[in-house]
Scaffold this motif. Sequence first.
Motif, PDB file in Angstrom:
ATOM      1  N   ILE A  59      40.621  37.576  25.575  1.00 55.42           N
ATOM      2  CA  ILE A  59      39.662  38.548  26.111  1.00 55.42           C
ATOM      3  C   ILE A  59      40.462  39.649  26.797  1.00 55.42           C
ATOM      4  O   ILE A  59      41.228  39.383  27.717  1.00 55.42           O
ATOM      5  N   SER A  60      40.301  40.880  26.344  1.00 59.42           N
ATOM      6  CA  SER A  60      41.092  41.997  26.868  1.00 59.42           C
ATOM      7  C   SER A  60      40.624  42.406  28.259  1.00 59.42           C
ATOM      8  O   SER A  60      39.509  42.083  28.687  1.00 59.42           O
ATOM      9  N   GLU A  61      41.493  43.143  28.957  1.00 60.50           N
ATOM     10  CA  GLU A  61      41.108  43.650  30.281  1.00 60.50           C
ATOM     11  C   GLU A  61      39.904  44.581  30.163  1.00 60.50           C
ATOM     12  O   GLU A  61      39.051  44.615  31.058  1.00 60.50           O
ATOM     13  N   ALA A  62      39.817  45.331  29.061  1.00 63.22           N
ATOM     14  CA  ALA A  62      38.660  46.217  28.863  1.00 63.22           C
ATOM     15  C   ALA A  62      37.366  45.414  28.836  1.00 63.22           C
ATOM     16  O   ALA A  62      36.339  45.836  29.397  1.00 63.22           O
ATOM     17  N   GLN A  63      37.395  44.244  28.191  1.00 63.51           N
ATOM     18  CA  GLN A  63      36.213  43.390  28.166  1.00 63.51           C
ATOM     19  C   GLN A  63      35.928  42.797  29.547  1.00 63.51           C
ATOM     20  O   GLN A  63      34.764  42.630  29.931  1.00 63.51           O
ATOM     21  N   LEU A  64      36.977  42.495  30.285  1.00 61.35           N
ATOM     22  CA  LEU A  64      36.779  42.001  31.651  1.00 61.35           C
ATOM     23  C   LEU A  64      36.100  43.067  32.508  1.00 61.35           C
ATOM     24  O   LEU A  64      35.232  42.759  33.340  1.00 61.35           O
ATOM     25  N   GLU A  65      36.480  44.319  32.300  1.00 60.37           N
ATOM     26  CA  GLU A  65      35.862  45.404  33.064  1.00 60.37           C
ATOM     27  C   GLU A  65      34.393  45.575  32.672  1.00 60.37           C
ATOM     28  O   GLU A  65      33.551  45.909  33.520  1.00 60.37           O
ATOM     29  N   ILE A  66      34.074  45.356  31.385  1.00 60.32           N
ATOM     30  CA  ILE A  66      32.668  45.387  30.976  1.00 60.32           C
ATOM     31  C   ILE A  66      31.891  44.297  31.704  1.00 60.32           C
ATOM     32  O   ILE A  66      30.777  44.514  32.208  1.00 60.32           O
ATOM     33  N   ALA A  67      32.494  43.107  31.788  1.00 63.12           N
ATOM     34  CA  ALA A  67      31.854  42.009  32.516  1.00 63.12           C
ATOM     35  C   ALA A  67      31.725  42.313  34.006  1.00 63.12           C
ATOM     36  O   ALA A  67      30.900  41.697  34.698  1.00 63.12           O
ATOM     37  N   ASN A  68      32.533  43.251  34.480  1.00 66.36           N
ATOM     38  CA  ASN A  68      32.504  43.644  35.897  1.00 66.36           C
ATOM     39  C   ASN A  68      31.629  44.871  36.097  1.00 66.36           C
ATOM     40  O   ASN A  68      31.858  45.662  37.013  1.00 66.36           O
ATOM     41  N   GLY A  69      30.638  45.037  35.255  1.00 67.20           N
ATOM     42  CA  GLY A  69      29.727  46.171  35.397  1.00 67.20           C
ATOM     43  C   GLY A  69      30.363  47.485  35.018  1.00 67.20           C
ATOM     44  O   GLY A  69      30.055  48.520  35.609  1.00 67.20           O
ATOM     45  N   ASN A  70      31.265  47.438  34.023  1.00 64.99           N
ATOM     46  CA  ASN A  70      31.982  48.637  33.567  1.00 64.99           C
ATOM     47  C   ASN A  70      32.792  49.271  34.691  1.00 64.99           C
ATOM     48  O   ASN A  70      32.900  50.497  34.789  1.00 64.99           O
ATOM     49  N   SER A  71      33.378  48.416  35.514  1.00 56.97           N
ATOM     50  CA  SER A  71      34.185  48.882  36.637  1.00 56.97           C
ATOM     51  C   SER A  71      35.547  48.190  36.612  1.00 56.97           C
ATOM     52  O   SER A  71      35.686  47.072  36.107  1.00 56.97           O
ATOM     53  N   ALA A  72      36.556  48.866  37.157  1.00 60.42           N
ATOM     54  CA  ALA A  72      37.897  48.278  37.258  1.00 60.42           C
ATOM     55  C   ALA A  72      37.846  47.030  38.124  1.00 60.42           C
ATOM     56  O   ALA A  72      37.038  46.919  39.057  1.00 60.42           O
ATOM     57  N   LEU A  73      38.711  46.088  37.814  1.00 60.84           N
ATOM     58  CA  LEU A  73      38.785  44.869  38.598  1.00 60.84           C
ATOM     59  C   LEU A  73      39.299  45.171  40.000  1.00 60.84           C
ATOM     60  O   LEU A  73      40.172  46.020  40.179  1.00 60.84           O
ATOM     61  N   GLN A  74      38.777  44.462  40.964  1.00 58.38           N
ATOM     62  CA  GLN A  74      39.156  44.672  42.357  1.00 58.38           C
ATOM     63  C   GLN A  74      39.907  43.463  42.894  1.00 58.38           C
ATOM     64  O   GLN A  74      39.578  42.315  42.566  1.00 58.38           O
ATOM     65  N   ASP A  75      40.908  43.721  43.734  1.00 55.64           N
ATOM     66  CA  ASP A  75      41.656  42.628  44.361  1.00 55.64           C
ATOM     67  C   ASP A  75      40.709  41.667  45.075  1.00 55.64           C
ATOM     68  O   ASP A  75      39.711  42.085  45.681  1.00 55.64           O
ATOM     69  N   ALA A  76      41.054  40.391  45.000  1.00 51.26           N
ATOM     70  CA  ALA A  76      40.328  39.287  45.621  1.00 51.26           C
ATOM     71  C   ALA A  76      39.115  38.837  44.809  1.00 51.26           C
ATOM     72  O   ALA A  76      38.490  37.824  45.151  1.00 51.26           O
TER      73      ALA A  76
END
Length: 325
Positions: free
Chosen positions: A122-139
């Motif tokens: 699963i690519s980071e782009a897909q992870l960002e989609i899972a995060n509401g189309n937002s960059a991943l945040q620390d913690a």
Amino acid sequence: MYNIDDNSQIYVDADKPDSPTSITIAPDGGTVEDLVDYADDYASYFNSTNTGIVVSVGLPTDDASVEEGAVIVDVKIDNGYVEVEPPNAVYIFVDNDNTVTARKSHRISSAEWDNGIALITISEAQLEIANGNSALQDASTITAQAYIVDNANNISTLPIEAAVDEKLTVDQTIPNLVSVSYDNPGDTPERTRPYKKDTVIPLRLTFEDESADADLSKVTLLDNGTIDITLNVGTPSTIVSFSQSSNPDEFGRTTSASATANEDYAVASDEYTTAALTVTAVSVSNDLALRDKAGNPITAADLTADFNAGTFTNLSGLKSAVKSA
């Protein structure tokens, strides 16, 4: 017009397949590939070098209907699962219901069936989609769940979810080098310069995360790497190198990582000076050696930027506290 002859057979399979037998998640790319010998140290983090995650799903190989079936993966970033799209996804109307949206699935290969494990990237782009189309945040935490789809498109009733200790913590920010100081300046009496030959001056490096969290401030040195500070004495200028130590634990791996380390500078015969001792540069022996606890690299350029920052404390700021031999 086509007819079904007497020898034709129609097979009906409406049975749900079993759920996956297991699921684990791991970071993919970056430190996983660049630091193979140390990758396990960072296996619970998603750091700035990682390109995605790998979800390993155990297949119920005692169910023959799952052969040539598929796996559906959902990812959760803190709250709420979102279906993600694996590479070369196949779109399946689960339970053969074409009135709903086709599900994005990973087709189980023959090799995966033989091994009993499906590996889904699963690519980071897909992870960002899972995060509401937002960059991943620390913690933030990353977890996953998976369903099995059999070769008749029936989907397992329940998914399997990764265990709590399988979740990845997002940490993509490095701590800063905030000071080069004297090792215990409050207990060191003031003395006049120049310093005598063989005078021992204990020095200390200190890193600190922006959050000031003690654990996030810790760093590690790999492969005999060193952090090198240049002083305003000697010709050529004297360099003091800080390295990994086990007594006490300084800049070690995992639980032996630290935010501080100490090293002694002994005054040489050609280093008499009436000027205050100060640091003129900070570097690292190579850009792969210095990492924070999550595996984020701290490069020579990062250390130079910290050194030039207005908040950096140099030895000259504590010049009255120098220990005599």
